[in-house]
Write a protein that holds these residues in place. Sequence first.
Motif, short mmCIF file in Angstrom:
data_model
loop_
_atom_site.label_atom_id
_atom_site.label_comp_id
_atom_site.label_asym_id
_atom_site.label_seq_id
_atom_site.Cartn_x
_atom_site.Cartn_y
_atom_site.Cartn_z
N ILE A 1 0.82 -1.22 0.00
CA ILE A 1 0.00 0.00 0.00
C ILE A 1 0.85 1.26 0.00
O ILE A 1 0.30 2.37 0.06
CB ILE A 1 -0.97 0.03 1.21
CG1 ILE A 1 -0.20 0.10 2.54
CG2 ILE A 1 -1.91 -1.15 1.19
CD1 ILE A 1 -1.09 0.40 3.75
N VAL A 2 2.19 1.13 -0.07
CA VAL A 2 3.08 2.29 0.03
C VAL A 2 3.81 2.52 -1.29
O VAL A 2 4.30 1.57 -1.91
CB VAL A 2 4.11 2.12 1.17
CG1 VAL A 2 5.04 3.33 1.22
CG2 VAL A 2 3.40 1.93 2.50
N GLN A 3 3.84 3.78 -1.71
CA GLN A 3 4.62 4.19 -2.87
C GLN A 3 5.53 5.33 -2.43
O GLN A 3 5.06 6.37 -1.96
CB GLN A 3 3.70 4.63 -4.00
CG GLN A 3 4.39 5.35 -5.16
CD GLN A 3 5.14 4.42 -6.10
OE1 GLN A 3 5.57 3.34 -5.68
NE2 GLN A 3 5.33 4.82 -7.32
N PHE A 4 6.86 5.14 -2.56
CA PHE A 4 7.82 6.19 -2.20
C PHE A 4 8.57 6.67 -3.43
O PHE A 4 8.99 5.86 -4.27
CB PHE A 4 8.83 5.68 -1.17
CG PHE A 4 10.01 6.61 -1.03
CD1 PHE A 4 9.88 7.81 -0.36
CD2 PHE A 4 11.24 6.30 -1.62
CE1 PHE A 4 10.96 8.70 -0.26
CE2 PHE A 4 12.31 7.17 -1.53
CZ PHE A 4 12.18 8.37 -0.84
N VAL A 5 8.75 7.99 -3.53
CA VAL A 5 9.61 8.56 -4.57
C VAL A 5 10.37 9.75 -3.99
O VAL A 5 9.82 10.52 -3.20
CB VAL A 5 8.81 9.03 -5.81
CG1 VAL A 5 8.15 7.87 -6.51
CG2 VAL A 5 7.80 10.09 -5.44
N PRO A 6 11.65 9.91 -4.36
CA PRO A 6 12.37 11.14 -4.00
C PRO A 6 12.10 12.22 -5.05
O PRO A 6 12.24 11.98 -6.25
CB PRO A 6 13.84 10.70 -4.03
CG PRO A 6 13.88 9.52 -4.94
CD PRO A 6 12.51 8.89 -4.95
#
Length: 482
Positions: free
Chosen positions: A417-422
Amino acid sequence: MHCSNISHLLLTMDHCTIKKTEVIDNTLNPDFVRKYILDYFFEEKQNLRFDFRMEKPLGGIPGKKCGAIILSAEELSNCRDSATMQFCANKLDKKDFFGKSDPFMVFYRSNEDGTFTICHKTEVVKNTLNPVWQPFAIPVRALCNGDYDRTIKVEVYDWDRDGSHDFIGDFTTSYRELARGQSQFNVYEVSHPSHATLQRSGVPKHRSLIFFLPCPLHHASRTQINFTVAIDFTASNGNPSQSTSLHYMNPYQLNAYAMALKAVGEIIQDYDSDKMFPALGFGAKLPPDGRVSHEFPLNGNMENPYCNGIEGILEAYHQSLKTVQLYGPTNFAPVVNHVARYAAAVQDGSQYFVLLIITDGVISDMAQTKEAIVNGAKLPMSIIIVGVGQAEFDAMVELDGDDIRISSRGKLAERDIVQFVPFRDYMDRTGNHVLSMARLAKDVLAEIPDQFISYMKSRGIKPNPAPPPYTPPGHTHHHTQI
């Protein structure tokens, strides 16, 4: 005269054929039902070409004008409602010498210039003056471009094989009227103006009526998206009054926090009907006593943390920077659990929750956050984490769970359920912030549909099917698609 069979109209954009209309038989004046949505780019020149194709080309003098293509275009609203409707009729006018009529309905939306454009055509119901048409679904913006009071015109015809369909009558309505459901307001009289025969009382001898049947106008399966934002107010962001701070409010351009919020929020807000969003902060000391909070409302109202639209969130964010003291540590678990409490209360598929966390640093409560995410994976929610600044974000990649599913206390998350982007990976080298924001939004939101569907499937929640056709006792009709 028997007309040639018209094949279709081809739409070509920049030398690539992208659209093709339906076939319409035996007419030299086709009115195509099929509509197409094209993306418009302000900064680009988009060349369109329309080709009219016929199975048997008409003869003519080379170079002589053989007709015209009339094109109607309008900017679409953001309305994403869909309507399901069904109609029946009683005592329609008899048009066939042998037998009865073969009626069908044609729906037209009104344009901004007062003209009408066809938007739907029902099937033909053969040999009856009391037809019951099949239910059909149509996007509301195709019907009236989201304007509930815009006129909708409906015409009723008797189908003829040679394409010379006989006009039975017409009526007008609006989506707002249709939304009332089955009532006296949704019974419409249709008559051909040239055939009106009156009794002495002034009432037409022959009254043909169209009835709107009991049918859920809106798809009950439509899900409301609830958007919440949480912003990092830890001291590692730097003093907001200095230009080196990630929270610095430059009067000429947005900072990274504001750009990330605006990029994601302006897309996801179209799926939230009231545009009221909870906005939280974490990692700051609050007035008047200086207590540290990891779950405080940006607008300062503990009872009502909702902000009006994305601009309302930005305004509350700017005000918070003037009143709170940046501190620490960087704890995610409180804001994740905050959204999870709301998601846990509505698990029937009618609502889905999206939390956007914008942060600059290394997470301090990894164990607690993992546990909160594993618990949240059972609920109708997704989490987007955008990292701003130049810090190392290795821990965020672990939370993302794309390669290795996140776990806590030996328990795996049910789903990712997690989406990470810098954010730095999306910054345009030429300084085009609009392009940077568009790239960011596209990537961080890309996983939301699959996460949403995975929750619905895991709970066995399915979209509501179209209702079965309504057939009164004694009605058995054969249907033909035009």
